[in-house]
Design an enzyme around this catalytic site. Structure first.
Site, PDB file in Angstrom:
ATOM      1  N   GLU A   1      19.691  17.472  -4.764  1.00 48.21           N
ATOM      2  CA  GLU A   1      20.261  16.406  -3.939  1.00 48.21           C
ATOM      3  C   GLU A   1      21.493  15.825  -4.615  1.00 48.21           C
ATOM      4  O   GLU A   1      21.823  16.177  -5.753  1.00 48.21           O
ATOM      5  CB  GLU A   1      19.196  15.326  -3.684  1.00 48.21           C
ATOM      6  CG  GLU A   1      17.978  15.866  -2.941  1.00 48.21           C
ATOM      7  CD  GLU A   1      16.956  14.799  -2.609  1.00 48.21           C
ATOM      8  OE1 GLU A   1      17.193  13.619  -2.935  1.00 48.21           O
ATOM      9  OE2 GLU A   1      15.916  15.134  -2.026  1.00 48.21           O
TER      10      GLU A   1
ATOM     11  N   ARG B   1      25.451   8.683  -3.722  1.00 51.10           N
ATOM     12  CA  ARG B   1      25.375   8.000  -2.430  1.00 51.10           C
ATOM     13  C   ARG B   1      26.430   6.915  -2.253  1.00 51.10           C
ATOM     14  O   ARG B   1      26.936   6.723  -1.153  1.00 51.10           O
ATOM     15  CB  ARG B   1      23.975   7.403  -2.244  1.00 51.10           C
ATOM     16  CG  ARG B   1      22.936   8.463  -1.987  1.00 51.10           C
ATOM     17  CD  ARG B   1      21.550   7.876  -1.929  1.00 51.10           C
ATOM     18  NE  ARG B   1      20.586   8.919  -1.612  1.00 51.10           N
ATOM     19  CZ  ARG B   1      19.276   8.740  -1.593  1.00 51.10           C
ATOM     20  NH1 ARG B   1      18.776   7.555  -1.881  1.00 51.10           N
ATOM     21  NH2 ARG B   1      18.467   9.732  -1.301  1.00 51.10           N
TER      22      ARG B   1
ATOM     23  N   ALA C   1       3.428   2.914  -5.205  1.00 48.22           N
ATOM     24  CA  ALA C   1       3.303   2.064  -6.394  1.00 48.22           C
ATOM     25  C   ALA C   1       1.952   1.357  -6.418  1.00 48.22           C
ATOM     26  O   ALA C   1       1.197   1.447  -7.398  1.00 48.22           O
ATOM     27  CB  ALA C   1       4.440   1.035  -6.427  1.00 48.22           C
TER      28      ALA C   1
ATOM     29  N   HIS D   1      19.432   1.290   2.830  1.00 44.68           N
ATOM     30  CA  HIS D   1      18.411   2.269   2.471  1.00 44.68           C
ATOM     31  C   HIS D   1      17.533   1.849   1.297  1.00 44.68           C
ATOM     32  O   HIS D   1      16.315   1.958   1.378  1.00 44.68           O
ATOM     33  CB  HIS D   1      19.102   3.598   2.128  1.00 44.68           C
ATOM     34  CG  HIS D   1      18.178   4.710   1.781  1.00 44.68           C
ATOM     35  ND1 HIS D   1      17.214   5.168   2.657  1.00 44.68           N
ATOM     36  CD2 HIS D   1      18.062   5.473   0.657  1.00 44.68           C
ATOM     37  CE1 HIS D   1      16.552   6.169   2.090  1.00 44.68           C
ATOM     38  NE2 HIS D   1      17.037   6.358   0.870  1.00 44.68           N
TER      39      HIS D   1
ATOM     40  N   HIS E   1      22.268   4.476   2.617  1.00 41.14           N
ATOM     41  CA  HIS E   1      22.156   5.922   2.746  1.00 41.14           C
ATOM     42  C   HIS E   1      23.309   6.401   3.616  1.00 41.14           C
ATOM     43  O   HIS E   1      23.533   5.873   4.703  1.00 41.14           O
ATOM     44  CB  HIS E   1      20.822   6.329   3.362  1.00 41.14           C
ATOM     45  CG  HIS E   1      20.502   7.769   3.123  1.00 41.14           C
ATOM     46  ND1 HIS E   1      21.155   8.783   3.780  1.00 41.14           N
ATOM     47  CD2 HIS E   1      19.629   8.370   2.282  1.00 41.14           C
ATOM     48  CE1 HIS E   1      20.691   9.943   3.354  1.00 41.14           C
ATOM     49  NE2 HIS E   1      19.759   9.729   2.454  1.00 41.14           N
TER      50      HIS E   1
ATOM     51  N   THR F   1       7.019   4.327   1.298  1.00 39.37           N
ATOM     52  CA  THR F   1       6.652   5.650   0.789  1.00 39.37           C
ATOM     53  C   THR F   1       6.506   6.661   1.919  1.00 39.37           C
ATOM     54  O   THR F   1       6.976   7.806   1.814  1.00 39.37           O
ATOM     55  CB  THR F   1       5.322   5.566   0.001  1.00 39.37           C
ATOM     56  OG1 THR F   1       5.492   4.696  -1.106  1.00 39.37           O
ATOM     57  CG2 THR F   1       4.883   6.942  -0.485  1.00 39.37           C
TER      58      THR F   1
ATOM     59  N   GLU G   1       9.998  -0.385  -5.323  1.00 37.15           N
ATOM     60  CA  GLU G   1      11.327  -0.842  -4.933  1.00 37.15           C
ATOM     61  C   GLU G   1      11.532  -2.338  -5.105  1.00 37.15           C
ATOM     62  O   GLU G   1      12.666  -2.789  -5.296  1.00 37.15           O
ATOM     63  CB  GLU G   1      11.627  -0.432  -3.484  1.00 37.15           C
ATOM     64  CG  GLU G   1      13.068  -0.667  -3.104  1.00 37.15           C
ATOM     65  CD  GLU G   1      13.423  -0.136  -1.728  1.00 37.15           C
ATOM     66  OE1 GLU G   1      14.524  -0.455  -1.239  1.00 37.15           O
ATOM     67  OE2 GLU G   1      12.598   0.599  -1.138  1.00 37.15           O
TER      68      GLU G   1
ATOM     69  N   ARG H   1      21.029   4.121  -7.479  1.00 35.30           N
ATOM     70  CA  ARG H   1      19.887   5.006  -7.724  1.00 35.30           C
ATOM     71  C   ARG H   1      20.252   6.464  -7.509  1.00 35.30           C
ATOM     72  O   ARG H   1      20.866   6.823  -6.511  1.00 35.30           O
ATOM     73  CB  ARG H   1      18.745   4.628  -6.783  1.00 35.30           C
ATOM     74  CG  ARG H   1      17.547   5.568  -6.849  1.00 35.30           C
ATOM     75  CD  ARG H   1      16.452   5.092  -5.924  1.00 35.30           C
ATOM     76  NE  ARG H   1      16.817   5.246  -4.535  1.00 35.30           N
ATOM     77  CZ  ARG H   1      16.427   6.248  -3.757  1.00 35.30           C
ATOM     78  NH1 ARG H   1      15.682   7.222  -4.249  1.00 35.30           N
ATOM     79  NH2 ARG H   1      16.792   6.298  -2.491  1.00 35.30           N
TER      80      ARG H   1
ATOM     81  N   LYS I   1       0.352  -5.591   5.083  1.00 33.79           N
ATOM     82  CA  LYS I   1       0.579  -6.344   6.320  1.00 33.79           C
ATOM     83  C   LYS I   1       0.538  -5.499   7.590  1.00 33.79           C
ATOM     84  O   LYS I   1       0.514  -6.037   8.679  1.00 33.79           O
ATOM     85  CB  LYS I   1       1.887  -7.116   6.239  1.00 33.79           C
ATOM     86  CG  LYS I   1       3.150  -6.289   6.202  1.00 33.79           C
ATOM     87  CD  LYS I   1       4.345  -7.244   6.208  1.00 33.79           C
ATOM     88  CE  LYS I   1       5.649  -6.512   6.073  1.00 33.79           C
ATOM     89  NZ  LYS I   1       6.809  -7.415   6.132  1.00 33.79           N
TER      90      LYS I   1
ATOM     91  N   SER J   1      13.176   7.307  -7.074  1.00 31.92           N
ATOM     92  CA  SER J   1      12.387   6.118  -6.747  1.00 31.92           C
ATOM     93  C   SER J   1      10.888   6.388  -6.766  1.00 31.92           C
ATOM     94  O   SER J   1      10.116   5.591  -7.307  1.00 31.92           O
ATOM     95  CB  SER J   1      12.796   5.568  -5.377  1.00 31.92           C
ATOM     96  OG  SER J   1      12.781   6.579  -4.395  1.00 31.92           O
ATOM     97  N   LEU J   2      10.447   7.510  -6.190  1.00 28.69           N
ATOM     98  CA  LEU J   2       9.023   7.830  -6.237  1.00 28.69           C
ATOM     99  C   LEU J   2       8.586   8.071  -7.677  1.00 28.69           C
ATOM    100  O   LEU J   2       7.487   7.689  -8.085  1.00 28.69           O
ATOM    101  CB  LEU J   2       8.721   9.057  -5.370  1.00 28.69           C
ATOM    102  CG  LEU J   2       8.947   8.898  -3.863  1.00 28.69           C
ATOM    103  CD1 LEU J   2       8.640  10.207  -3.131  1.00 28.69           C
ATOM    104  CD2 LEU J   2       8.106   7.769  -3.283  1.00 28.69           C
TER     105      LEU J   2
ATOM    106  N   SER K   1       0.818  -1.219   0.000  1.00 25.77           N
ATOM    107  CA  SER K   1       0.000   0.000   0.000  1.00 25.77           C
ATOM    108  C   SER K   1       0.850   1.268   0.000  1.00 25.77           C
ATOM    109  O   SER K   1       0.493   2.256   0.631  1.00 25.77           O
ATOM    110  CB  SER K   1      -0.943  -0.002   1.219  1.00 25.77           C
ATOM    111  OG  SER K   1      -0.199  -0.017   2.429  1.00 25.77           O
TER     112      SER K   1
ATOM    113  N   GLY L   1      11.846  13.669  -2.033  1.00 26.56           N
ATOM    114  CA  GLY L   1      10.843  14.160  -2.949  1.00 26.56           C
ATOM    115  C   GLY L   1      10.799  13.391  -4.242  1.00 26.56           C
ATOM    116  O   GLY L   1      11.232  12.250  -4.314  1.00 26.56           O
TER     117      GLY L   1
END
Length: 517
Positions: free
Chosen positions: A116, A288, A14, A349, A241, A44, A373, A384, A36, A389-390, A11, A50
């Protein structure tokens, strides 16, 4: 048994994005979301940075964003995928805005774009330092407005149902028909029969113990897909991270966003030396993998437990306005960013690999899709780029939705056997699960961390085999619990990470093996 047209497991951004789109398009078809924990608990929710989107065409461009992504991925990105995702970004952001997501703006009313590590321009759309939380809020609000979506919180997907479970001549080979699901409150295991199944189960951070991920990030979707014989790829590329808030306790670590370094913070060792310029000309804004490996090198040289993030030279009022959540969390731990350095350490991360999918989000198993992910799209390559990712989740959820609007699903018209747990007993020794979990996490941190070598990886395989056999014995003999299933999944994921690490013969991006020259 529950019968549905679309089963979504997870949930986060994605799963919810796909669910909203498909439910809007097919109001007479049913969507079931299995999650779960509570409906809002996901990776998320904890995304601080962002969404990386090209909006300021005067200074930025798709070409620049594509180039930054390819550089971060260190030659292993699929360039056609990168181009597709980057160019789709503005359209997918527009949909979030229509669903009610709010993002920070400047006095002129334009988006207050952040920058970033690895980005050449300001292009990160954000909501303070809780962007994921805001997106999750907006998506759940839209989900609850749609009557054909049913959410099952505190339900755990145990295994995918494939032709191996079905003794019927009509069952197609390498096809998914739904999942067996555990109601965590009653202990009852039931069948969800679905025409199409989407895995959107998030990351694997808890395999390492020290992680920026929530405690639900146990690699469940990847493990289920692996057991169902789906192709899993690039698991060696675990992104650490660089700046998790140092804590002596094990478990989920508080993340000090990449954007804090983009805002101008410096990394210093215990002696006060700003060390990043020694490793990379981009200093704190290096990608990173470089920053994490640099910190790891500093800690190995000094024997210290952590380094520091220095924000004392920054405009404190602007910092507090931009990062209120980080500022308050530091204050809770008696760290005042105006005068104190923040102790930080790399933590597990993000996973750049996962379930292999094509541009439509299709796995190598029929009727099974993956997004977010847990999937491996080829966007990230070996590492990445921050805040991609979002974006990836939004674009691939849309692609999977578009595929379903053009491709009719075939209803499952044969019987699926119920879950059989005859002869099993309720496990009395919960300590066995916890002991194996702690041993697994220590094994991954010590032997399969930021810097690896072949000797440690081979030892890790031998030690993991012992844990695997104990866990499988427990699984066969016990009535299932969430903690036992999660441990089993983490063992599968650990095996994939170690095995694919041993198979990699060159250092790229987030993967570094000191035995490879």
């Amino acid at each position: 048994m529950i019968v549905t047209n679309y089963l979504v497991i997870g949930s986060g951004i994605a799963g919810l994005t796909f669910a909203v789109k498909i439910a809007e398009h097919f109001p007479n078809k049913k969507v079931v979301i299995v999650t779960k924990a509570s409906e809002e608990e996901s990776n998320t929710k904890y995304a601080q940075g962002g969404v990386a989107v090209v909006l300021n065409k005067e200074e930025d461009s798709f070409k620049k964003h594509i180039k930054d992504t390819l550089i971060a991925g260190d030659g292993l990105c699929k360039e056609d995928v990168v181009k597709m995702v980057v160019k789709e970004g503005p359209k997918r952001l527009e949909e979030l805005l229509l669903w009610g997501a709010n993002f920070d703006t400047n006095p002129n009313g334009d988006f207050n774009l952040g920058k970033e590590g690895g980005h050449s321009e300001y292009r990160v759309v954000h909501h303070k330092d809780i962007t994921g939380f805001e997106i999750e809020r907006a998506l759940l609000r839209r989900v609850h407005q749609l009557s054909n979506i049913e959410i099952l919180p505190y339900h755990f997907a145990i295994d995918l149902i494939t032709n191996h479970h079905v003794k019927d001549d009509n069952a197609a080979p390498e096809t998914c028909y739904g999942a067996y699901v555990l109601n965590q409150k009653t202990g009852h295991i039931f069948t969800v029969k679905s025409d199409s199944t989407l895995l959107a189960t998030g990351g694997i951070g808890c395999v390492y113990g020290h992680t920026t991920n929530p405690i639900i990030a146990t690699g469940d979707g990847i493990a289920m897909a692996y057991r169902a014989k789906a192709r899993i790829k690039d698991m060696e590329f675990v992104q650490f991270h660089p700046t998790a808030l140092y804590d002596t306790q094990e478990g989920s670590s508080f993340l000090i966003s990449e954007a804090v370094r983009g805002f101008g913070a410096y990394l210093r060792n215990k002696k006060g030396h700003r060390f990043m310029p020694d490793y990379d000309t981009r200093a704190e804004l290096a990608s990173r993998d470089i920053v994490s490996q640099s910190i790891d090198s500093e800690l190995k040289k000094s024997g210290d437990a952590h380094v520091y993030l220095d924000c004392t030279h920054l405009d404190a009022d602007a910092f507090i306005k931009h990062f209120p959540n980080i500022y308050n969390e530091c204050l809770k731990r008696h760290i005042d960013i105006k005068t104190d350095w923040i102790p930080v350490v790399p933590a597990s991360h993000y996973l750049c690999g996962g379930i292999k999918v094509n541009k439509k989000g299709k796995t190598t198993i029929n009727n099974l899709f993956a997004c977010g992910e847990c999937s491996r799209t080829g966007l990230h390559g070996a590492n990445r780029l921050a805040s991609n990712s979002l974006l990836e989740a939004l674009v691939y959820a849309h692609n999977i939705y578009k595929y379903h609007t053009k491709q009719n699903t075939t209803p499952v018209d044969f019987e699926i056997p119920s879950w059989n747990d005859e002869g099993t007993i309720i496990p009395e020794e919960h300590v066995l699960i916890q002991h194996n979990l702690k041993e697994l996490q220590a094994l991954m941190r010590d032997y399969v961390g930021i810097v690896r070598n072949n000797t440690r990886l081979k030892r890790a395989i031998k030690r993991l085999d012992v844990i695997y056999n104990e866990v499988e014995d427990l699984y066969r003999e016990s009535k299932l619990t969430t903690s036992l299933c999660e441990l089993r999944n983490m063992v599968n994921v650990a095996h994939l990470i170690i095995q694919q690490s041993l198979e990699r013969k060159e250092n790229r991006g987030g993967y570094f093996n000191s035995d490879i020259i």
